[in-house]
Design an enzyme around this catalytic site. Structure first.
Site, PDB file in Angstrom:
ATOM      1  N   HIS A 161      -7.501  -1.854  -0.591  1.00 34.44           N
ATOM      2  CA  HIS A 161      -6.013  -1.207   0.339  1.00 34.44           C
ATOM      3  C   HIS A 161      -5.945  -0.721  -0.880  1.00 34.44           C
ATOM      4  CE1 HIS A 161      -7.082  -1.901   4.506  1.00 34.44           C
ATOM      5  NE2 HIS A 161      -6.638  -2.620   4.187  1.00 34.44           N
ATOM      6  N   CYS A 175     -10.781  -5.107   9.781  1.00 31.04           N
ATOM      7  CA  CYS A 175      -9.326  -4.684   8.944  1.00 31.04           C
ATOM      8  C   CYS A 175      -8.151  -4.120  10.200  1.00 31.04           C
ATOM      9  CB  CYS A 175      -9.624  -3.490   8.875  1.00 31.04           C
ATOM     10  SG  CYS A 175      -8.291  -3.085   7.632  1.00 31.04           S
ATOM     11  N   LEU A 176      -6.643  -4.947  10.159  1.00 27.13           N
ATOM     12  CA  LEU A 176      -5.621  -4.644  10.915  1.00 27.13           C
ATOM     13  C   LEU A 176      -5.460  -3.090  10.869  1.00 27.13           C
ATOM     14  CD1 LEU A 176      -3.342  -7.197  10.150  1.00 27.13           C
ATOM     15  CD2 LEU A 176      -4.258  -7.264  11.651  1.00 27.13           C
ATOM     16  N   GLN A 214      -0.645  -0.509   4.181  1.00 24.70           N
ATOM     17  CA  GLN A 214      -0.842  -0.723   5.895  1.00 24.70           C
ATOM     18  C   GLN A 214       0.359  -0.791   6.378  1.00 24.70           C
ATOM     19  OE1 GLN A 214      -3.266  -4.246   5.017  1.00 24.70           O
ATOM     20  NE2 GLN A 214      -5.147  -3.650   6.613  1.00 24.70           N
ATOM     21  N   GLY A 256      -4.755 -11.421   6.317  1.00 23.88           N
ATOM     22  CA  GLY A 256      -4.065 -10.596   5.074  1.00 23.88           C
ATOM     23  C   GLY A 256      -3.543  -9.502   5.775  1.00 23.88           C
ATOM     24  N   HIS A 308     -11.267  -7.576  -0.173  1.00 25.09           N
ATOM     25  CA  HIS A 308     -10.382  -6.905   0.548  1.00 25.09           C
ATOM     26  C   HIS A 308      -9.072  -5.765   0.276  1.00 25.09           C
ATOM     27  CE1 HIS A 308     -10.958  -5.797   5.270  1.00 25.09           C
ATOM     28  NE2 HIS A 308      -9.274  -5.443   4.988  1.00 25.09           N
ATOM     29  N   GLU A 309      -8.242  -7.146   0.243  1.00 19.49           N
ATOM     30  CA  GLU A 309      -6.800  -6.346  -0.163  1.00 19.49           C
ATOM     31  C   GLU A 309      -6.092  -5.262  -1.336  1.00 19.49           C
ATOM     32  OE1 GLU A 309      -5.228  -5.837   2.752  1.00 19.49           O
ATOM     33  OE2 GLU A 309      -6.367  -7.982   3.847  1.00 19.49           O
TER      34      GLU A 309
HETATM   35 NI    NI Z   1      -7.913  -4.069   5.817  1.00 22.09          NI
END
Ligand code: NI
Length: 190
Positions: free
Chosen positions: A147, A101-102, A51, A46, A143-144
């Site tokens: 963000h 998380c990226l 991000q 995701g 989660h997204e």
């Molecule tokens: Ni994340």
């Protein structure tokens, strides 16, 4: 399409509430396509627009990247979903899931989320849709969407756990910067 640079925590852009998309036009579609390419390249399951440094309410998710590649002819190669201006309109139950998380590479922590969510959003063509999700897709959606509200999974941890996680992250990040990110294992990250 182009792979974009992923913003790493801490960064102001990961703590900012994003603006809704007014019109889903070609510019937005290009951003969506670049986000998809960036997510698969990472690889992750995701990715939210902040991000990649864009403060708009857009996220892309594929919780089964590559699945079906060796399956029957015509099988879906993935489970790609695009959410523009996503909103959680119903939630039910609780689930605890280990998240990554990226933007916070190298750290995985258990986070409590709603077990099932119903989301309303616009797709890549600007058409509204609703989706009910559970398990990993429900976790990933929460989660997204976090963000898009300037929230990262660290923010769900207790004070003590957050402090320990931050310590772990500092070490992981230092190691990452030292080694370069080619060997980074980010497969379950979002
Ligand atoms: Ni994340």
């Amino acid at each position: 399409m182009a792979v974009m640079e992923i913003v790493l925590y801490p960064d102001e852009r990961l703590e900012t509430k994003c603006e809704p998309v007014d019109v889903v036009d070609d510019e937005i579609r290009k951003l969506v396509d670049d986000m998809v390419e960036t997510m698969y390249d990472a690889p992750g399951i995701g990715l939210a627009a902040p991000q990649v440094g864009v403060l708009k309410r857009i996220t892309v998710i594929d919780v089964r990247p590559g699945e079906g590649e060796e399956g029957e002819e015509g099988a879906a190669v993935n489970d790609l979903r695009v959410f523009i201006n996503p909103e959680i309109i119903e939630r039910e139950g609780t689930i605890v899931w280990e998240e990554g998380c990226l933007s916070i590479p190298g750290v995985y922590e258990k986070v409590k989320r709603s077990a099932r969510v119903k989301v309303r959003a616009l797709d890549r063509d600007g058409n509204p849709f609703e989706l009910e999700a559970d398990e990993l897709l429900a976790v990933c959606l929460q989660h997204e969407i976090d963000h898009l509200d300037g929230v990262v999974f660290f923010d769900h941890l207790s004070h003590l756990k957050r402090r320990l996680a931050l310590k772990k992250y500092k070490k992981a990040l230092a190691k990452l910067l030292e080694e370069g990110d080619d060997d980074e294992d980010t497969e379950g990250d979002a």
